[in-house]
Design a protein around this motif. Structure first.
Motif, PDB file in Angstrom:
ATOM      1  N   TYR A 119       0.819  -1.216   0.000  1.00  0.00           N
ATOM      2  CA  TYR A 119       0.000   0.000   0.000  1.00  0.00           C
ATOM      3  C   TYR A 119       0.852   1.265   0.000  1.00  0.00           C
ATOM      4  O   TYR A 119       0.400   2.311  -0.480  1.00  0.00           O
ATOM      5  N   THR A 120       2.070   1.163   0.497  1.00  0.00           N
ATOM      6  CA  THR A 120       3.012   2.276   0.357  1.00  0.00           C
ATOM      7  C   THR A 120       3.246   2.559  -1.124  1.00  0.00           C
ATOM      8  O   THR A 120       3.298   3.710  -1.560  1.00  0.00           O
ATOM      9  N   LEU A 121       3.368   1.486  -1.897  1.00  0.00           N
ATOM     10  CA  LEU A 121       3.585   1.642  -3.335  1.00  0.00           C
ATOM     11  C   LEU A 121       2.303   2.053  -4.042  1.00  0.00           C
ATOM     12  O   LEU A 121       2.315   2.932  -4.906  1.00  0.00           O
ATOM     13  N   TYR A 122       1.206   1.422  -3.657  1.00  0.00           N
ATOM     14  CA  TYR A 122      -0.075   1.762  -4.288  1.00  0.00           C
ATOM     15  C   TYR A 122      -0.349   3.274  -4.153  1.00  0.00           C
ATOM     16  O   TYR A 122      -0.896   3.893  -5.063  1.00  0.00           O
ATOM     17  N   SER A 123      -0.002   3.836  -3.005  1.00  0.00           N
ATOM     18  CA  SER A 123      -0.302   5.263  -2.814  1.00  0.00           C
ATOM     19  C   SER A 123       0.480   6.117  -3.814  1.00  0.00           C
ATOM     20  O   SER A 123       0.056   7.204  -4.183  1.00  0.00           O
ATOM     21  N   LYS A 124       1.637   5.617  -4.275  1.00  0.00           N
ATOM     22  CA  LYS A 124       2.388   6.329  -5.315  1.00  0.00           C
ATOM     23  C   LYS A 124       1.786   6.087  -6.695  1.00  0.00           C
ATOM     24  O   LYS A 124       1.781   6.963  -7.547  1.00  0.00           O
ATOM     25  N   TRP A 125       1.324   4.864  -6.919  1.00  0.00           N
ATOM     26  CA  TRP A 125       0.884   4.475  -8.262  1.00  0.00           C
ATOM     27  C   TRP A 125      -0.514   4.984  -8.608  1.00  0.00           C
ATOM     28  O   TRP A 125      -0.874   5.078  -9.781  1.00  0.00           O
ATOM     29  N   ILE A 126      -1.305   5.215  -7.585  1.00  0.00           N
ATOM     30  CA  ILE A 126      -2.697   5.599  -7.836  1.00  0.00           C
ATOM     31  C   ILE A 126      -2.856   7.100  -7.677  1.00  0.00           C
ATOM     32  O   ILE A 126      -2.569   7.659  -6.617  1.00  0.00           O
ATOM     33  N   GLN A 127      -3.268   7.762  -8.755  1.00  0.00           N
ATOM     34  CA  GLN A 127      -3.582   9.176  -8.641  1.00  0.00           C
ATOM     35  C   GLN A 127      -5.050   9.439  -8.977  1.00  0.00           C
ATOM     36  O   GLN A 127      -5.714  10.151  -8.259  1.00  0.00           O
ATOM     37  N   SER A 128      -5.513   8.821 -10.050  1.00  0.00           N
ATOM     38  CA  SER A 128      -6.870   9.163 -10.496  1.00  0.00           C
ATOM     39  C   SER A 128      -7.729   7.901 -10.613  1.00  0.00           C
ATOM     40  O   SER A 128      -7.235   6.775 -10.537  1.00  0.00           O
ATOM     41  N   TRP A 129      -9.004   8.126 -10.817  1.00  0.00           N
ATOM     42  CA  TRP A 129      -9.946   7.015 -11.032  1.00  0.00           C
ATOM     43  C   TRP A 129      -9.527   6.158 -12.212  1.00  0.00           C
ATOM     44  O   TRP A 129      -9.846   4.978 -12.269  1.00  0.00           O
ATOM     45  N   ARG A 130      -8.771   6.745 -13.153  1.00  0.00           N
ATOM     46  CA  ARG A 130      -8.298   5.979 -14.308  1.00  0.00           C
ATOM     47  C   ARG A 130      -7.365   4.842 -13.893  1.00  0.00           C
ATOM     48  O   ARG A 130      -7.191   3.876 -14.628  1.00  0.00           O
ATOM     49  N   ASP A 131      -6.716   4.994 -12.742  1.00  0.00           N
ATOM     50  CA  ASP A 131      -5.766   3.972 -12.291  1.00  0.00           C
ATOM     51  C   ASP A 131      -6.460   2.818 -11.559  1.00  0.00           C
ATOM     52  O   ASP A 131      -5.791   1.881 -11.112  1.00  0.00           O
TER      53      ASP A 131
END
Ligand SMILES: [Zn+2]
Ligand SMILES: [Zn+2]
Lengths: 480, 480
Positions: A119-131
């Motif tokens: 989830y540390t990584l997910y928080s970097k990878w996810i910015q928008s609903w598109r992700d």
């Protein structure tokens, strides 16, 4: 080697625990590693895991889930970010303190589970609903120090598993994912391993530390104990908040995401061994058997051999062309009886015997491993073996379902509960939903709430312990 | 997001190292983990590893090799059993000293490699010639603490790899296995990743600690540095003696067995990125590409969409039925140009563009990623895409072979060697075989002996350093 050395020396009925260990070792599925609590998988054991892995991978892919890789080391500071979660795992964590002769500042944990890292990584990878949705599965191992005696596949300090971690824009979508995964787990275990499971929710007390709720599938083992076969957790926003897993929605407003995590481990192999094995050794369901059919040619001299072997090769090739996993045991200097025992120990679902007389009769003898039934099959019908393997798979599940049903009791009276719990099995007993009753029952009988089956909620019975209005009818059982 | 944020901001030619890192991150193959030295694989990165794994698994299986599982923890006492081997790895070992709050007596190493653990078990599993050959491969990770800056796939403290460990009754059989594996490595890297390799032996100085000799495959990267792509070791009886890997032969006499070990890692993915990538990002060989073809429908309004989409779906289905891995990018609100850049960054080998005009002309526009060539393809010929993908794969290897040849120089004069080494590349230079010359050359030029190519032995030239009779013509180069 005397017969005792080769075969299982205790019966499944008399000494289940010793029987289990002997099957694992003598069928050459696994062995103990030099460190207490750790085991090694030999090719026949690993092959079963690979078979399950392939099945899950196909089903995951259809569901839009892809695989990734996470390292085994997690810094202590990160693991501690979700406090309840950390407290749950802390006592069993292996700590790396040095690399070479250098001391490491922030100690490194060997991953007990990967929520905090992922989830540390997910928080970097996810910015928008598109992700979103983001759905990644990891085939790795988890490490949790076991202080009790090692039990291959069931109690080890490192175990093979998969852990899936998904992120969604809505609660509804995340909860659907939790159920979809549980369904995949259930049909895979039933169809591939021929073990029936009961699905439902865990109680608050038994849920995954950090989850909003945990769904689970549970099975009864032949010794009457319950085994947790896999869990799928709805994490809500419990992790997305501390780990800041956020997304900008179409209106550009930021929201915390909704998450799930879920896993099954090689414990499934342990369950399969327990469910189907017998006093001759392992019994494998055809779908996951590394070898599905073994042909044992039987002859006394070169003349016999010349008669038998061409037919053996013909049958082998024909079945191989149908994707049957087949082996021919033409080892010299070993008797047919020795070979029969050897392959029975390894659990190969079907044995074909061919001798000179069978050549004359234009047929082979087929022996089914799971019920030790023998039958003749004409050369012309040899492809029927495919159907017979399917039937074996189906019958093994049916037998396990019957056993399971026999070991499940509906119970309304606590005195009866206490008197019968010693015999093992699943007890469907109404419960008021209070932790106090759950704890008292555990204290007095050793039985946990294993699962609150879907559809068992909102009953109008009386709690088996306190007599108040019940909320559900959980399965109580003693567990592994 | 500005263009700079999305695209690669440096050119491959000007700043190779920064270019490489940007490609890895921006193509979303991998990301840094929170611990220095560790990385995470995102689905597109892991998918390439899975593709290689599948190819190797098939080839290993044909060669009688099966997979197993080994735990990550090895006791210090065991790791130290082969002294030279231990000394080689000791400085980079991660040590586990605690489980929970308990101190562990015999410290546990995180596996830097598994020879010591595997052979402890092999010595139990092998009793007679009947148990041989024993050939097991393990897909796991190795852990070796890196102090230098992290470089995804190339320099990390934990890396995905496979390690194979085989045991044989004779030296001859073991040596054949070493060569068979090297051959599998070579043809897989060339055919799947489109990277040419040079195979041969390592020098005594560069061989695996504990091996009798090491065979290797080496490639030149576009920056002129050499990369070790995989090694296959003949261990002789160096491990079978301390670990007592013995077998009773047919005459019942006990012998020490002959062993091999071999491995390739995700470094191969790093090599592929370097070999083929360009200033627009990643370039994937079709065979390992998670997505081989992307279709970008182009339209301005609903009318255009209604015209284009049915044909897009038809092409998608046709190619999917031929096992082409295909995606349609019909994301709303993003321009075709943005999408083109996005898929180019990800290295997808082929893009198909279809707009209303293409529908009228009954053809599509195809863009090849590796050389950015565009061509028209008629609807009727759409299955030609399969052939075109094969051609791309072939051409990518040919291009890499040409590059490789250009970067390889035969050299007889040390002064010339020294003046040219700065430009990088492979230098075929005669060598007397003495450690002293090898060390002096390394000291004065930074170049190692990367590989002594098969067939380059027993030359009658003069050692480039000391002028004495040469024994071979190794490849000298600076390495990663
Ligand atoms: Zn109650
Ligand atoms: Zn010299």
């Amino acid at each position: 080697m005397s017969k005792e050395d080769v075969g299982i020396t205790v019966s499944k009925k008399d000494d289940f625990s010793e029987w289990y260990t002997q099957v694992v070792l003598k069928a050459k599925l696994a062995d103990y590693a030099p460190v207490k609590g750790l085991i090694v998988l030999r090719p026949d054991g690993y092959s079963i895991w690979e078979s399950l892995k392939n099945t899950f991978d196909k089903k995951f892919a259809k569901n839009g889930i892809r695989n990734g890789f996470l390292p085994v080391l997690i810094p202590e500071s990160l693991l501690g970010k979700e406090q309840k979660h950390f407290a749950g795992f802390n006592p069993e964590v292996f700590w790396v303190t040095h690399s070479g002769t250098n001391e490491i500042g922030d100690r490194l944990a060997l991953r007990p589970t990967s929520e905090t890292l992922a989830y540390t990584l997910y928080s970097k990878w996810i910015q928008s609903w598109r992700d979103l949705p983001l759905k990644i599965n990891f085939w790795n191992t988890a490490l949790r120090a076991e202080i009790k005696a090692t039990k291959p596949f069931l109690r080890t300090s490192e175990f093979l598993w998969q852990e899936g971690h998904t992120v969604h824009t809505t609660q509804e979508e995340a909860e659907k994912e939790v159920m979809k995964i549980l369904e995949i787990y259930k049909n895979t275990v039933e169809e591939e391993l021929a073990i029936p499971v009961t699905t439902g929710k865990k109680s608050e007390k038994e849920k995954f530390v950090g989850a909003v709720y945990t769904t689970t599938m549970e099975s009864i083992m032949p010794d009457g104990k319950a085994l947790q076969m896999g869990t799928s957790h709805f994490l809500g926003q419990n992790f997305s908040k501390p780990f800041e897993v956020k997304f900008a929605d179409k209106d550009n407003v930021e929201h915390f995401a909704w998450q799930t995590s879920w896993g099954v481990s090689w414990r499934l192999i342990g369950a399969m061994i327990m469910a189907h094995g017998d006093d001759q050794g392992l019994v494998l369901p055809p779908k996951v058997a590394p070898t599905q059919v073994v042909i044992v040619p039987i002859y006394k001299n070169d003349e016999g051999r010349d008669k038998v072997i061409p037919k053996v090769k013909e049958i082998q090739e024909k079945l191989e062309s149908k994707d049957i996993r087949i082996q021919v045991d033409d080892r010299q200097g070993l008797s047919p009886g020795y070979k029969f025992n050897d392959w029975e120990m390894k659990g190969v679902p079907m044995r074909i015997e061919i001798g000179p007389k069978d050549i004359e009769k234009q047929s082979v003898v087929i022996a089914k491993r799971y019920n030790r039934e023998k039958l003749n099959l004409e050369f012309n019908n040899i492809e029927k073996i495919i159907t017979i393997l399917d039937e074996i798979q189906k019958n093994m599940l049916e037998n396990a379902q019957i056993q399971s049903k026999e070991n499940t009791k509906n119970i309304l009276d606590y005195a009866e509960f206490k008197s019968k719990i010693e015999d093992g099995g699943f007890f469907n007993a109404p419960w008021c939903g209070k932790l106090e009753c759950e704890e008292k029952i555990k204290e007095e009988t050793g039985a946990d709430i294993r699962v609150i089956p879907f559809g068992s909620e909102n009953t109008d019975s009386k709690c088996i312990y306190c007599g108040e209005q019940s909320q559900s009818v959980p399965v109580f059982a003693r567990g592994y």
